[in-house]
Structure formats: structure tokens, C-alpha cells
Design a protein around this motif. Structure first.
Motif, mmCIF file in Angstrom:
data_model
loop_
_atom_site.group_PDB
_atom_site.id
_atom_site.type_symbol
_atom_site.label_atom_id
_atom_site.label_comp_id
_atom_site.label_asym_id
_atom_site.label_seq_id
_atom_site.Cartn_x
_atom_site.Cartn_y
_atom_site.Cartn_z
ATOM 1 N N TYR A 1 34.386 64.248 -13.796
ATOM 2 C CA TYR A 1 33.882 62.880 -13.710
ATOM 3 C C TYR A 1 33.336 62.591 -12.314
ATOM 4 O O TYR A 1 32.293 61.937 -12.155
ATOM 5 C CB TYR A 1 34.990 61.883 -14.057
ATOM 6 C CG TYR A 1 35.012 61.491 -15.511
ATOM 7 C CD1 TYR A 1 34.257 60.431 -15.980
ATOM 8 C CD2 TYR A 1 35.775 62.191 -16.427
ATOM 9 C CE1 TYR A 1 34.262 60.063 -17.324
ATOM 10 C CE2 TYR A 1 35.803 61.837 -17.772
ATOM 11 C CZ TYR A 1 35.041 60.775 -18.211
ATOM 12 O OH TYR A 1 35.043 60.429 -19.543
ATOM 13 N N LEU A 2 34.036 63.046 -11.283
ATOM 14 C CA LEU A 2 33.578 62.824 -9.910
ATOM 15 C C LEU A 2 32.278 63.574 -9.642
ATOM 16 O O LEU A 2 31.383 63.062 -8.966
ATOM 17 C CB LEU A 2 34.660 63.255 -8.920
ATOM 18 C CG LEU A 2 35.908 62.372 -8.888
ATOM 19 C CD1 LEU A 2 37.010 63.031 -8.055
ATOM 20 C CD2 LEU A 2 35.580 60.997 -8.312
ATOM 21 N N LEU A 3 32.192 64.794 -10.169
ATOM 22 C CA LEU A 3 30.969 65.586 -9.997
ATOM 23 C C LEU A 3 29.792 64.882 -10.665
ATOM 24 O O LEU A 3 28.672 64.899 -10.150
ATOM 25 C CB LEU A 3 31.169 66.974 -10.615
ATOM 26 C CG LEU A 3 30.234 68.093 -10.146
ATOM 27 C CD1 LEU A 3 30.417 68.355 -8.663
ATOM 28 C CD2 LEU A 3 30.491 69.367 -10.940
ATOM 29 N N ASN A 4 30.057 64.258 -11.804
ATOM 30 C CA ASN A 4 29.024 63.513 -12.512
ATOM 31 C C ASN A 4 28.532 62.313 -11.709
ATOM 32 O O ASN A 4 27.433 61.812 -11.930
ATOM 33 C CB ASN A 4 29.570 63.036 -13.856
ATOM 34 C CG ASN A 4 28.755 63.565 -15.013
ATOM 35 O OD1 ASN A 4 28.081 64.578 -14.894
ATOM 36 N ND2 ASN A 4 28.826 62.878 -16.141
ATOM 37 N N GLN A 5 29.380 61.834 -10.786
ATOM 38 C CA GLN A 5 29.044 60.707 -9.922
ATOM 39 C C GLN A 5 28.379 61.159 -8.617
ATOM 40 O O GLN A 5 28.246 60.384 -7.688
ATOM 41 C CB GLN A 5 30.311 59.911 -9.587
ATOM 42 C CG GLN A 5 30.938 59.180 -10.754
ATOM 43 C CD GLN A 5 30.059 58.055 -11.244
ATOM 44 O OE1 GLN A 5 29.779 57.119 -10.502
ATOM 45 N NE2 GLN A 5 29.617 58.149 -12.482
ATOM 46 N N LYS A 6 27.994 62.435 -8.581
ATOM 47 C CA LYS A 6 27.348 63.021 -7.393
ATOM 48 C C LYS A 6 28.260 63.053 -6.176
ATOM 49 O O LYS A 6 27.803 63.051 -5.036
ATOM 50 C CB LYS A 6 26.052 62.249 -7.040
ATOM 51 C CG LYS A 6 25.106 62.036 -8.201
ATOM 52 C CD LYS A 6 24.631 63.344 -8.804
ATOM 53 C CE LYS A 6 23.632 63.103 -9.937
ATOM 54 N NZ LYS A 6 23.221 64.347 -10.627
ATOM 55 N N ILE A 7 29.587 63.052 -6.420
ATOM 56 C CA ILE A 7 30.548 63.180 -5.330
ATOM 57 C C ILE A 7 30.515 64.632 -4.844
ATOM 58 O O ILE A 7 30.482 65.547 -5.665
ATOM 59 C CB ILE A 7 31.978 62.815 -5.796
ATOM 60 C CG1 ILE A 7 31.992 61.410 -6.409
ATOM 61 C CG2 ILE A 7 32.973 62.903 -4.652
ATOM 62 C CD1 ILE A 7 31.608 60.308 -5.483
ATOM 63 N N PRO A 8 30.520 64.876 -3.523
ATOM 64 C CA PRO A 8 30.548 66.261 -3.021
ATOM 65 C C PRO A 8 31.697 67.049 -3.637
ATOM 66 O O PRO A 8 32.787 66.506 -3.856
ATOM 67 C CB PRO A 8 30.742 66.068 -1.507
ATOM 68 C CG PRO A 8 30.155 64.729 -1.222
ATOM 69 C CD PRO A 8 30.447 63.887 -2.436
ATOM 70 N N LYS A 9 31.469 68.319 -3.912
ATOM 71 C CA LYS A 9 32.438 69.140 -4.646
ATOM 72 C C LYS A 9 33.801 69.199 -3.960
ATOM 73 O O LYS A 9 34.838 69.086 -4.613
ATOM 74 C CB LYS A 9 31.873 70.545 -4.838
ATOM 75 C CG LYS A 9 30.654 70.597 -5.735
ATOM 76 C CD LYS A 9 30.108 72.002 -5.862
ATOM 77 C CE LYS A 9 28.882 72.041 -6.772
ATOM 78 N NZ LYS A 9 28.329 73.404 -6.904
ATOM 79 N N LEU A 10 33.816 69.404 -2.655
ATOM 80 C CA LEU A 10 35.095 69.497 -1.944
ATOM 81 C C LEU A 10 35.850 68.174 -1.993
ATOM 82 O O LEU A 10 37.078 68.152 -2.126
ATOM 83 C CB LEU A 10 34.877 69.929 -0.496
ATOM 84 C CG LEU A 10 34.516 71.400 -0.288
ATOM 85 C CD1 LEU A 10 34.214 71.681 1.188
ATOM 86 C CD2 LEU A 10 35.663 72.305 -0.756
ATOM 87 N N LYS A 11 35.115 67.068 -1.906
ATOM 88 C CA LYS A 11 35.757 65.753 -1.989
ATOM 89 C C LYS A 11 36.316 65.522 -3.390
ATOM 90 O O LYS A 11 37.410 64.960 -3.552
ATOM 91 C CB LYS A 11 34.762 64.657 -1.618
ATOM 92 C CG LYS A 11 35.394 63.279 -1.489
ATOM 93 C CD LYS A 11 34.351 62.225 -1.114
ATOM 94 C CE LYS A 11 33.850 62.425 0.299
ATOM 95 N NZ LYS A 11 32.947 61.308 0.701
ATOM 96 N N ALA A 12 35.567 65.965 -4.408
ATOM 97 C CA ALA A 12 36.043 65.836 -5.789
ATOM 98 C C ALA A 12 37.317 66.645 -5.994
ATOM 99 O O ALA A 12 38.276 66.191 -6.644
ATOM 100 C CB ALA A 12 34.959 66.305 -6.760
ATOM 101 N N LEU A 13 37.343 67.856 -5.431
ATOM 102 C CA LEU A 13 38.534 68.703 -5.526
ATOM 103 C C LEU A 13 39.720 68.054 -4.827
ATOM 104 O O LEU A 13 40.851 68.064 -5.342
ATOM 105 C CB LEU A 13 38.250 70.078 -4.909
ATOM 106 C CG LEU A 13 39.425 71.052 -4.844
ATOM 107 C CD1 LEU A 13 39.934 71.387 -6.237
ATOM 108 C CD2 LEU A 13 39.010 72.340 -4.118
ATOM 109 N N LEU A 14 39.485 67.463 -3.658
ATOM 110 C CA LEU A 14 40.561 66.812 -2.900
ATOM 111 C C LEU A 14 41.141 65.624 -3.668
ATOM 112 O O LEU A 14 42.361 65.476 -3.773
ATOM 113 C CB LEU A 14 40.029 66.352 -1.541
ATOM 114 C CG LEU A 14 41.015 65.558 -0.669
ATOM 115 C CD1 LEU A 14 42.234 66.399 -0.326
ATOM 116 C CD2 LEU A 14 40.334 65.063 0.595
ATOM 117 N N ILE A 15 40.266 64.792 -4.221
ATOM 118 C CA ILE A 15 40.733 63.613 -4.973
ATOM 119 C C ILE A 15 41.537 64.047 -6.194
ATOM 120 O O ILE A 15 42.597 63.487 -6.494
ATOM 121 C CB ILE A 15 39.540 62.732 -5.384
ATOM 122 C CG1 ILE A 15 38.871 62.134 -4.146
ATOM 123 C CG2 ILE A 15 39.996 61.612 -6.330
ATOM 124 C CD1 ILE A 15 37.586 61.379 -4.442
#
Length: 244
Positions: free
Chosen positions: A153-167
């Protein structure tokens, strides 16, 4: 004993982050692929909820407590969704913008993980041989697809991959806190575990019904996510039968 409990709790909690690792290798998720992945994750989570969380809560309590927890979990998520409908979710500080649907998923997974951590901690603190390890493994198996779901879902929101992994990792890391409480206060909080697991089940059923399944059916080819849902359910049933 304590060292084994420590590592079991850490591995179980970090399984959410481990499950999100594949998002680092996803360049772009097409609509069809997103629908298929959401269908698969929905199947896994519905199986984990109905064949693991609910039976475990029912075995240690009764139908009244289970029903109360299910309704409360659904109600809380419903309130959260209604309260965030007009909320501005853009963070200038972190240059991040998350839509309401993604926020609901993150909140639901986080709330869902709190009582699961308590369950793992109480199991290790109960003194019953091998019980802690079995529960930690079962919870960890559930956490992995949840982490991937948050990351997707975060990746779909164009969130950086590392930030998505951290969240995604942080949504599971909260288990460490409640697991520690459960371990050291096992004799006092043992009775709260079925309430917590029932609440977690209600929260997840809300998300699956309200968000995941409808999202998986947004594309034109609905049959692919439908079969993917069934395959996800079968996959989780296999894991529950052999490891749960």
C-alpha cells in the motif's frame, strides 16, 4: 528460558518487517498485479483470523467474550475510519503523503499486533514447555503477509521503498512491548489475552471486508484476484496445519 523467550519475541515481531522485504525489489506494481497480490493477502489474513486467532480466543474463553471482542474491534476501526475521512495526511517534515485507506491499514495492523504480542509473551511466561515457541511461530507466520500488505500500500502511494519497509517493520515492532509485558506479568494478564485476540480478529475482519477485498476487485479482470484469494487461504491453512 528467558533468552529463548527474548529471541522468540524478537523474531515473531520482526516477521512483519521480513514480510515487507519484497517491496524493495518491486519496481512498479501494475493494477492487475496489485489486485492479485491483495487477493492473495486477503486469503492469507482471512484464514489466519478465522482458523487461528478466533479458535485460540475461543479455546481460552467463551462465545460471549469472543463476540464482544469482535464487535469492539470492528467498532474501533469503524470509528477510526470515520474520524480520518477529512484528515490531511500530508507530512511536510517527511515529504510523505498517505491516503486514508493506507492509514487505516497501518492503524489496523498496528492495533492487531498489540494483543498478538501479549499472547506471545504470556505463552513464554506461562512456564509450559514449547508453548511459547509454537505461539511465536504461529504469530510470526501471520505477521509476514501483513508486513508485505503494508509495504504494498505504501509503495502504491509512491513512498520510498526503504521508508515503506521501515513503516511496515514498526507496525510489527510494537509487539515487542506488549510481549515483554505479557512475559513478566503472565499470571496477571493471562485472562486478557482472549479479549485482545478477539479484538484483533474483529479489526482484521473489518479491514479485509471493507478495504482489501473491494480493492482487489477494482480491475476489469476480477477472476484473477478471486482465485488468488482462494490460493492465499489454502496457503495459510497449510501453514496452520503444519506449524500452527
Amino acid at each position: 528460558m528467558m533468552q529463548g523467550a527474548f529471541w522468540g519475541i524478537i523474531v515473531s515481531a520482526m516477521a512483519t518487517g521480513i514480510g515487507a522485504i519484497p517491496v524493495l525489489f518491486l519496481k512498479q506494481v501494475s493494477t492487475r498485479m496489485k489486485d492479485v497480490l491483495l487477493g492473495y493477502a486477503s486469503g492469507i489474513m482471512i484464514a489466519a483470523t478465522t482458523f487461528s486467532l478466533i479458535p485460540e480466543a475461543l479455546d481460552s474463553s467463551n462465545l460471549f467474550i469472543l463476540s464482544l471482542g469482535l464487535l469492539l474491534g470492528t467498532f474501533v476501526l469503524n470509528v477510526i475510519e470515520s474520524r480520518t475521512s477529512g484528515l490531511d495526511l500530508e507530512s511536510r517534515k517527511f515529504n510523505t503523503k498517505i491516503d486514508k485507506k493506507t492509514l487505516i491499514i497501518i492503524i489496523a495492523i498496528t492495533l492487531h499486533n498489540l494483543p498478538e504480542g501479549l499472547s506471545v509473551g504470556v505463552s513464554y511466561g506461562s512456564g509450559q514447555e514449547n508453548l511459547g515457541g509454537i505461539i511465536a511461530l504461529a504469530i510470526g507466520l501471520q505477521n509476514a503477509p501483513e508486513g508485505f500488505l503494508v509495504g504494498l500500500y505504501l509503495l502504491n502511494q509512491k513512498i520510498p521503498k526503504l521508508k515503506a519497509l521501515l513503516i511496515a517493520t514498526l507496525t510489527g515492532a510494537v509487539e515487542i512491548i506488549t510481549a515483554a509485558i505479557g512475559y513478566f506479568l503472565a499470571s496477571y494478564v493471562h485472562g486478557l489475552v482472549p479479549y485482545g485476540l478477539s479484538f484483533a480478529a474483529g479489526a482484521m475482519l473489518f479491514v479485509i471486508y471493507k478495504e482489501l477485498i473491494p480493492d482487489s476487485q477494482e480491475g476489469e479482470e476480477e477472476q484473477f484476484p478471486t482465485y488468488s484469494f482462494v490460493l492465499g487461504l489454502i496457503s495459510m491453512l497449510f501453514l496452520i496445519q503444519h506449524f500452527g
